[in-house]
Design an enzyme around this catalytic site. Structure first.
Site, PDB file in Angstrom:
ATOM      1  N   HIS A   1      36.398  33.402  -6.384  1.00  0.00           N
ATOM      2  CA  HIS A   1      35.621  33.587  -7.594  1.00  0.00           C
ATOM      3  C   HIS A   1      34.221  33.605  -7.581  1.00  0.00           C
ATOM      4  O   HIS A   1      33.325  33.798  -8.489  1.00  0.00           O
ATOM      5  CB  HIS A   1      36.260  32.610  -8.519  1.00  0.00           C
ATOM      6  CG  HIS A   1      37.500  32.761  -9.252  1.00  0.00           C
ATOM      7  ND1 HIS A   1      38.784  32.535  -8.489  1.00  0.00           N
ATOM      8  CD2 HIS A   1      37.949  32.762 -10.360  1.00  0.00           C
ATOM      9  CE1 HIS A   1      39.768  32.739  -8.953  1.00  0.00           C
ATOM     10  NE2 HIS A   1      39.344  32.967 -10.130  1.00  0.00           N
ATOM     11  N   GLY A   2      33.864  33.330  -6.308  1.00  0.00           N
ATOM     12  CA  GLY A   2      32.288  33.275  -6.043  1.00  0.00           C
ATOM     13  C   GLY A   2      31.564  34.370  -6.597  1.00  0.00           C
ATOM     14  O   GLY A   2      30.265  34.530  -7.107  1.00  0.00           O
TER      15      GLY A   2
END
Length: 190
Positions: free
Chosen positions: A121-122
């Site tokens: 999800h970075g």
């Protein structure tokens, strides 16, 4: 060539995607400074363990406490001293991207073409910073639409692989940790 790296943290970032690069990059000779808005060096953030157990998405369990070794407010004034940025995945990118200082930090690395490593999800932080327009990026599949809607091109990579485009190394999850760290190290030492 030792590099000074900034790791943006928050509660419930993915355990492996935080602990492993933090240790591995230091073993490769780099200095990693882990910070979280609202917390100081010596304080902890809680991690979560995401596992793939046959359901439609990952399961989530409480992970370890991760000790921060930097002060968020101090790094804001020292961004030029950092050579690269690391953004672990998990839940944290969903909410740290709402902080204007996190966006300021991220834009610094994007605008100065410094190496950036994002996983899972970075990339949501890069999306919020407007940094993926016209760029390729891998991510956890559920984040693919965010990459695309931001003007980027979502790249699906298989387990055990990562994607490199310019100064960004990306991967979908912790099963891609080895090539993700290897490719990031290559960028750092070019």
């Amino acid at each position: 060539m030792s590099k000074k790296l900034l790791m943006l943290c928050g509660d419930f970032m993915e355990d492996y995607e935080t602990m492993v690069p933090f240790v591995a990059l230091q073993c490769l000779g780099h200095k990693v400074i882990a910070v979280c808005k609202g917390k100081k060096s010596g304080e902890t953030v809680k991690t979560s363990v995401h596992d793939f157990e046959g359901q439609q998405t990952y399961s989530e369990k409480v992970g370890h406490n991760f000790w921060l070794n930097g002060n968020f407010n101090e790094v804001l004034n020292e961004l030029d001293s950092f050579d690269g940025l690391v953004i672990p995945g998990g839940r944290a990118p969903e909410y740290i991207r709402l902080e204007k200082e996190v966006i300021t930090i991220t834009k610094h690395f994007l605008e100065n073409n410094k190496p950036i490593a994002v996983i899972c999800h970075g990339p949501l932080v890069l999306v919020a910073a407007g940094g993926l327009k016209g760029r390729e990026c891998s991510a956890y599949p559920a984040c693919g639409p965010d990459v695309t809607l931001s003007g980027g091109k979502y790249i699906k990579v298989e387990s055990g692989q990562s994607h490199v485009e310019g100064n960004i190394v990306s991967a979908p999850d912790w099963t891609c940790m080895v090539p993700w760290i290897q490719n990031y190290h290559k960028l750092l030492t070019k």
